[in-house]
Every structure is written in C-alpha cells, then in structure tokens.
Design an enzyme around this catalytic site. Structure first.
Site, PDB file in Angstrom:
ATOM      1  N   ASP A  69     -14.406  20.675  27.167  1.00  0.00           N
ATOM      2  CA  ASP A  69     -14.253  19.677  28.231  1.00  0.00           C
ATOM      3  C   ASP A  69     -13.517  20.314  29.408  1.00  0.00           C
ATOM      4  O   ASP A  69     -12.458  20.904  29.219  1.00  0.00           O
ATOM      5  CB  ASP A  69     -13.405  18.487  27.747  1.00  0.00           C
ATOM      6  CG  ASP A  69     -14.114  17.662  26.683  1.00  0.00           C
ATOM      7  OD1 ASP A  69     -15.346  17.792  26.548  1.00  0.00           O
ATOM      8  OD2 ASP A  69     -13.421  16.887  25.988  1.00  0.00           O
ATOM      9  N   LYS A 105       0.835  -1.211   0.000  1.00  0.00           N
ATOM     10  CA  LYS A 105       0.000   0.000   0.000  1.00  0.00           C
ATOM     11  C   LYS A 105       0.867   1.258   0.000  1.00  0.00           C
ATOM     12  O   LYS A 105       0.575   2.240  -0.694  1.00  0.00           O
ATOM     13  CB  LYS A 105      -0.930  -0.001   1.213  1.00  0.00           C
ATOM     14  CG  LYS A 105      -2.025  -1.057   1.124  1.00  0.00           C
ATOM     15  CD  LYS A 105      -3.077  -0.830   2.194  1.00  0.00           C
ATOM     16  CE  LYS A 105      -4.299  -1.704   1.993  1.00  0.00           C
ATOM     17  NZ  LYS A 105      -4.056  -3.119   2.301  1.00  0.00           N
ATOM     18  N   ASN A 124      -0.037   8.646  25.066  1.00  0.00           N
ATOM     19  CA  ASN A 124      -0.435   8.162  26.389  1.00  0.00           C
ATOM     20  C   ASN A 124      -0.342   6.650  26.466  1.00  0.00           C
ATOM     21  O   ASN A 124       0.180   6.087  27.421  1.00  0.00           O
ATOM     22  CB  ASN A 124      -1.872   8.575  26.711  1.00  0.00           C
ATOM     23  CG  ASN A 124      -1.969  10.064  27.004  1.00  0.00           C
ATOM     24  OD1 ASN A 124      -0.958  10.740  27.148  1.00  0.00           O
ATOM     25  ND2 ASN A 124      -3.185  10.556  27.088  1.00  0.00           N
ATOM     26  N   SER A 142      -4.905  19.097  22.314  1.00  0.00           N
ATOM     27  CA  SER A 142      -4.091  19.435  21.145  1.00  0.00           C
ATOM     28  C   SER A 142      -3.526  20.861  21.252  1.00  0.00           C
ATOM     29  O   SER A 142      -2.454  21.143  20.731  1.00  0.00           O
ATOM     30  CB  SER A 142      -4.920  19.285  19.874  1.00  0.00           C
ATOM     31  OG  SER A 142      -6.160  19.929  20.013  1.00  0.00           O
ATOM     32  N   TYR A 143      -4.247  21.746  21.947  1.00  0.00           N
ATOM     33  CA  TYR A 143      -3.765  23.119  22.114  1.00  0.00           C
ATOM     34  C   TYR A 143      -2.421  23.130  22.852  1.00  0.00           C
ATOM     35  O   TYR A 143      -1.478  23.796  22.436  1.00  0.00           O
ATOM     36  CB  TYR A 143      -4.792  23.937  22.896  1.00  0.00           C
ATOM     37  CG  TYR A 143      -4.415  25.388  23.133  1.00  0.00           C
ATOM     38  CD1 TYR A 143      -4.823  26.382  22.245  1.00  0.00           C
ATOM     39  CD2 TYR A 143      -3.675  25.762  24.248  1.00  0.00           C
ATOM     40  CE1 TYR A 143      -4.501  27.718  22.470  1.00  0.00           C
ATOM     41  CE2 TYR A 143      -3.338  27.092  24.479  1.00  0.00           C
ATOM     42  CZ  TYR A 143      -3.748  28.054  23.583  1.00  0.00           C
ATOM     43  OH  TYR A 143      -3.427  29.376  23.804  1.00  0.00           O
ATOM     44  N   ARG A 144      -2.342  22.360  23.915  1.00  0.00           N
ATOM     45  CA  ARG A 144      -1.086  22.334  24.675  1.00  0.00           C
ATOM     46  C   ARG A 144       0.025  21.699  23.850  1.00  0.00           C
ATOM     47  O   ARG A 144       1.200  22.002  24.043  1.00  0.00           O
ATOM     48  CB  ARG A 144      -1.266  21.585  25.998  1.00  0.00           C
ATOM     49  CG  ARG A 144      -0.054  21.687  26.920  1.00  0.00           C
ATOM     50  CD  ARG A 144      -0.360  21.321  28.358  1.00  0.00           C
ATOM     51  NE  ARG A 144       0.799  21.544  29.218  1.00  0.00           N
ATOM     52  CZ  ARG A 144       1.542  20.562  29.754  1.00  0.00           C
ATOM     53  NH1 ARG A 144       1.227  19.293  29.541  1.00  0.00           N
ATOM     54  NH2 ARG A 144       2.578  20.855  30.506  1.00  0.00           N
ATOM     55  N   ARG A 145      -0.333  20.843  22.913  1.00  0.00           N
ATOM     56  CA  ARG A 145       0.675  20.257  22.027  1.00  0.00           C
ATOM     57  C   ARG A 145       1.087  21.218  20.921  1.00  0.00           C
ATOM     58  O   ARG A 145       1.861  20.854  20.034  1.00  0.00           O
ATOM     59  CB  ARG A 145       0.173  18.939  21.421  1.00  0.00           C
ATOM     60  CG  ARG A 145      -0.139  17.841  22.433  1.00  0.00           C
ATOM     61  CD  ARG A 145      -0.211  16.468  21.776  1.00  0.00           C
ATOM     62  NE  ARG A 145      -1.138  16.418  20.655  1.00  0.00           N
ATOM     63  CZ  ARG A 145      -2.445  16.185  20.738  1.00  0.00           C
ATOM     64  NH1 ARG A 145      -2.984  15.990  21.926  1.00  0.00           N
ATOM     65  NH2 ARG A 145      -3.199  16.161  19.663  1.00  0.00           N
ATOM     66  N   ASP A 205     -11.717  20.340  19.933  1.00  0.00           N
ATOM     67  CA  ASP A 205     -12.515  20.837  21.049  1.00  0.00           C
ATOM     68  C   ASP A 205     -11.579  21.633  21.951  1.00  0.00           C
ATOM     69  O   ASP A 205     -10.396  21.808  21.625  1.00  0.00           O
ATOM     70  CB  ASP A 205     -13.187  19.679  21.804  1.00  0.00           C
ATOM     71  CG  ASP A 205     -12.183  18.814  22.541  1.00  0.00           C
ATOM     72  OD1 ASP A 205     -10.963  19.042  22.395  1.00  0.00           O
ATOM     73  OD2 ASP A 205     -12.614  17.911  23.268  1.00  0.00           O
ATOM     74  N   ASP A 249     -10.019  21.846  25.742  1.00  0.00           N
ATOM     75  CA  ASP A 249      -9.805  21.025  26.929  1.00  0.00           C
ATOM     76  C   ASP A 249      -9.229  21.867  28.058  1.00  0.00           C
ATOM     77  O   ASP A 249      -8.081  22.304  27.985  1.00  0.00           O
ATOM     78  CB  ASP A 249      -8.837  19.878  26.603  1.00  0.00           C
ATOM     79  CG  ASP A 249      -9.356  18.973  25.502  1.00  0.00           C
ATOM     80  OD1 ASP A 249     -10.439  18.395  25.684  1.00  0.00           O
ATOM     81  OD2 ASP A 249      -8.698  18.862  24.439  1.00  0.00           O
TER      82      ASP A 249
HETATM   83  N1  DCP Z   1      -7.268  11.000  25.782  1.00  0.00           N
HETATM   84  C1  DCP Z   1      -6.769   9.706  25.831  1.00  0.00           C
HETATM   85  N2  DCP Z   1      -7.527   8.658  25.392  1.00  0.00           N
HETATM   86  C2  DCP Z   1      -8.756   8.872  24.885  1.00  0.00           C
HETATM   87  C3  DCP Z   1      -9.280  10.175  24.820  1.00  0.00           C
HETATM   88  C4  DCP Z   1      -8.506  11.222  25.274  1.00  0.00           C
HETATM   89  O1  DCP Z   1      -5.644   9.512  26.299  1.00  0.00           O
HETATM   90  N3  DCP Z   1      -9.479   7.830  24.446  1.00  0.00           N
HETATM   91  C5  DCP Z   1      -6.437  12.104  26.238  1.00  0.00           C
HETATM   92  C6  DCP Z   1      -5.398  12.425  25.207  1.00  0.00           C
HETATM   93  C7  DCP Z   1      -5.966  13.575  24.477  1.00  0.00           C
HETATM   94  C8  DCP Z   1      -6.703  14.315  25.589  1.00  0.00           C
HETATM   95  O2  DCP Z   1      -7.216  13.283  26.414  1.00  0.00           O
HETATM   96  O3  DCP Z   1      -4.967  14.378  23.901  1.00  0.00           O
HETATM   97  C9  DCP Z   1      -7.807  15.205  25.085  1.00  0.00           C
HETATM   98  O4  DCP Z   1      -8.724  14.456  24.300  1.00  0.00           O
HETATM   99  P1  DCP Z   1      -9.352  15.057  22.973  1.00  0.00           P
HETATM  100  O5  DCP Z   1     -10.318  14.047  22.483  1.00  0.00           O
HETATM  101  O6  DCP Z   1      -9.868  16.416  23.226  1.00  0.00           O
HETATM  102  O7  DCP Z   1      -8.141  15.039  21.941  1.00  0.00           O
HETATM  103  P2  DCP Z   1      -7.101  16.170  21.514  1.00  0.00           P
HETATM  104  O8  DCP Z   1      -7.277  17.417  22.300  1.00  0.00           O
HETATM  105  O9  DCP Z   1      -5.763  15.526  21.579  1.00  0.00           O
HETATM  106  O10 DCP Z   1      -7.410  16.441  19.979  1.00  0.00           O
HETATM  107  P3  DCP Z   1      -8.576  17.387  19.372  1.00  0.00           P
HETATM  108  O11 DCP Z   1      -7.913  18.573  18.789  1.00  0.00           O
HETATM  109  O12 DCP Z   1      -9.225  16.549  18.320  1.00  0.00           O
HETATM  110  O13 DCP Z   1      -9.515  17.724  20.490  1.00  0.00           O
HETATM  111 MG    MG Z   2      -9.161  18.252  22.497  1.00  0.00          MG
HETATM  112 MN    MN Z   3     -11.521  16.920  24.621  1.00  0.00          MN
END
Ligand code: DCP
Ligand code: MG
Ligand code: MN
Length: 338
Positions: free
Chosen positions: A253, A72, A276, A179-182, A189, A191
């Site tokens: 959240d 692929k 994680n 994702s903002y902190r990253r 969304d 957080d």
């Molecule tokens: N998280 C996790 N396992 C999950 C859901 C969430 O470890 N099943 C942790 C890691 C994520 C954080 O919680 O980074 C926040 O969850 P989000 O769903 O809000 O994901 P992100 O903020 O990383 O991405 P997005 O920009 O889509 O919200």
């Molecule tokens: Mg998020």
């Molecule tokens: Mn979230």
C-alpha cells in the site's frame, strides 16, 4: 489462525487474549459489531493486567469484563481452550465463509454470495463465480497474501522503493508505516508513506503515480495494481510486489501525503486501527476532531455527537505536536497497541 505481530505487550494473559481474539474475529465475520466491541475492550483490559487472570471472580473485578466474558476467561485459563470457539470453527459454513472473506477485496457480503451459490472452495469460486480482475488476483495469490512478511524482507522492499523514488527526486521521503513502524517482527502487508518537504499533494501524486509506479513496474518489482484512488483527502495505491529472485507476491500500500498533513497521516498509517479509534474518540471528547489529515478544533456537535462544522486546523504536520495538543504523553509507535 493466531496472528503473531511481535509487538510489545504484557504476556501474563497472552494465551487467553489469543483465544478471545479468535472469538472476536469470528464475530467479526458474522458482522456482530456489538460483540466485537465487547471483546476488544476485554482484550485491552487483559493486555494491561500484569498478572494472569484465572477465575471468573478475578475477571469480573476488572473493568469492561461482563459475566459471560468472565466465564469464558475462566474456561480458557483452566482448559487452554474455549468450547464456543471450537464449535464455531467446526461449523463448515463458517469455515468456508472465513476463507472467502480473506480474499483481498472480498467482504462479508461478497463472501456470503459465493457461499450462497453453493461454492465451497476457492478453486470452485475461481472456476464458477463471476469475478472482478481484483478478486481473481486475490484468489490466485491467496496463499502468498495470507503469509506474514518477515520484518527483514519488508526492509528490503523499502530499500528498493526508496532507491527508485530518490532517482526521480532525492527530496522525497519514504517511511514504512503500519505494523512495521510499530516494530512488528512480521507484517501482513507493506505500508509506504510518501511525502516531500513543503510540497502539496498534486506534485507528490504526479511523481508517484505517473513516474514511480510505472518505473517500479518496468523494473519488475510491482506485479499488479489492485486499487487506486486520488481523492482530495489523500491518494492511495494498492497493489502487489515481489522481490527480485523471489516468487512470493506481497501486498503493498502506498499512501501519498502532502507535507502539511504528514503528522496526522503518520499517526493514521501507523495505527494500529484500535489505537487510532481510541485516539479519535479521545479527541472528540476534548472538543477536537482527529483524522488522517489533521487535528481540528472548534468542532460543533449536536447532542448525538453528530458533527455540524469542520472546525479549524490546529496541527497536521507534526506527529508529536498532535499528541501534545491532545494532552496525551508521547507514545512511540512500538507502544501504540491499546
Ligand atoms: N487503519 C485504520 N483503520 C482501518 C485500516 C487501517 O486505522 N480500518 C490504519 C491503521 C493501520 C494502518 O492503517 O495500522 C495500516 O493498515 P494495515 O491494514 O496495513 O494494518 P497493519 O499494518 O497495522 O497490520 P498488518 O501487519 O496486518 O498489515
Ligand atoms: Mg500493514
Ligand atoms: Mn496496509
């Protein structure tokens, strides 16, 4: 379709990764955990590979890439597309299911139910299905919730919530996680992580749930509550908010965290989820256990890795110290994408 997260990563294979990710998402909707894992591993490998992988032979030489994935990867490198993905996305039933699964709170089972009832659009679901209040909200605000939120807007939401929180008690701390902190340039969304120095959960919970949330509703910022839980292992509040003068609803959240657990909570809520999972796996191979509340040692496991004891807390408060104890060099949030 393709998500843009703006995170720091190498770009040599980003086009291939984007297509493999869509294929993985597709298998995710099918509930095919085994394939998702295979795709995730291959994607991680490609992400760490400095040069573009073009041929099947090159791909096969990499760790975690098997024969079928290598084929692929070659197809994508030469044609910029993947026929298997094109055909998957062309199956109407899958497209419907995919759409339904994006509704807040609707998983595979719920989405398949709607599809099995012969419903083909969100409008039909809204009119004909028996919906919970949350599902109705999720559908009514479907396109808002699907939109990515620009980083600058997330910052504005943070300022509003921080101001309201500090009006109640200036000792509280608000961190925007996820994702903002990253460092992402846009987020799915918002957080919020809320804590207060030297303070236990009950006090934090009562200030946030009994006073902050109502105040944010009263000022017109919060629009709806979606999920609230106040279990012992932390409290969360999920809902929707909207900036003054705007119309787009955003998913928000709140995670309420006792001071003693802030480091572990920061790691958890910064993610991403794959990072994680790999950190937790690493902890378990070193005899530790890492979760949202802390890092524990002396965890006794059966042969099948099934846990027999809780273990004793080693560190919960300090994010850096958790990395240290695990023997993992500090990774700034921007680099927590495996
Ligand atoms: N998280 C996790 N396992 C999950 C859901 C969430 O470890 N099943 C942790 C890691 C994520 C954080 O919680 O980074 C926040 O969850 P989000 O769903 O809000 O994901 P992100 O903020 O990383 O991405 P997005 O920009 O889509 O919200
Ligand atoms: Mg998020
Ligand atoms: Mn979230």
């Amino acid at each position: 379709m393709q998500k843009h997260t703006g995170e720091v990563k190498n770009t040599a294979n980003s086009a291939t990764i984007a297509i493999l990710q869509q294929m993985a998402d597709y298998y995710g909707q099918m509930g095919d955990e085994w394939r998702i894992r295979a795709y995730r591993k291959a994607i991680a490998t490609l992400r760490n590979h400095p040069t573009k992988v073009c041929t099947k032979e090159e791909a096969l030489a990499l760790p975690n890439v098997g024969d079928r994935l290598a084929t692929k990867i070659e197809e994508i490198a030469f044609t910029n597309r993947l026929q298997r993905l094109d055909s998957a996305l062309a199956e109407p039933q899958d497209r419907i299911l995919q759409t339904f699964m994006k509704v807040y709170g609707a998983g595979f089972v719920q989405a398949s139910n709607w599809a099995r009832q012969g419903l083909t659009t969100l409008d039909e679901v809204l009119q004909k299905a028996d919906l919970t209040d949350n599902q109705r909200l999720g559908i009514e605000h479907f396109s808002d919730f699907q939109d990515r939120i620009p980083r600058a807007e997330v910052t504005q939401h943070g300022a509003i919530v921080r101001k309201a929180l500090h009006t109640l008690d200036p000792a509280f701390q608000l961190t925007i996680g996820g994702s903002y902190r990253r460092g992402a340039k846009d987020s799915g969304d918002i957080d919020f992580i809320i804590t207060r120095p030297d303070t236990a959960l009950p006090r934090i919970r009562s200030v946030v749930l009994d006073r902050l949330i109502p105040a944010l509703f009263a000022q017109g910022f919060l629009q709806a509550a979606l999920a609230v839980s106040s279990a012992d292992d932390g409290s969360k509040w999920h809902g929707a908010c909207c900036l003054p003068g705007q119309t787009a609803w955003r998913r928000v959240d709140f995670l309420l965290v006792p001071w003693a657990e802030m480091g572990a909570a920061l790691i958890y809520f910064t993610g991403n989820d794959i990072f994680n999972r790999s950190l937790r796996l690493l902890a378990s191979t070193k005899g530790y256990r890492l979760n949202q509340r802390g890092l524990y040692k002396d965890v006794i496991r059966r042969k099948g890795r099934e846990r027999m004891t809780e273990g004793t807390l080693v560190e919960g408060k300090d994010e850096r110290r958790i990395f240290e104890v695990l023997g993992v060099p500090w990774r700034p949030p921007e680099h927590r994408v495996p």
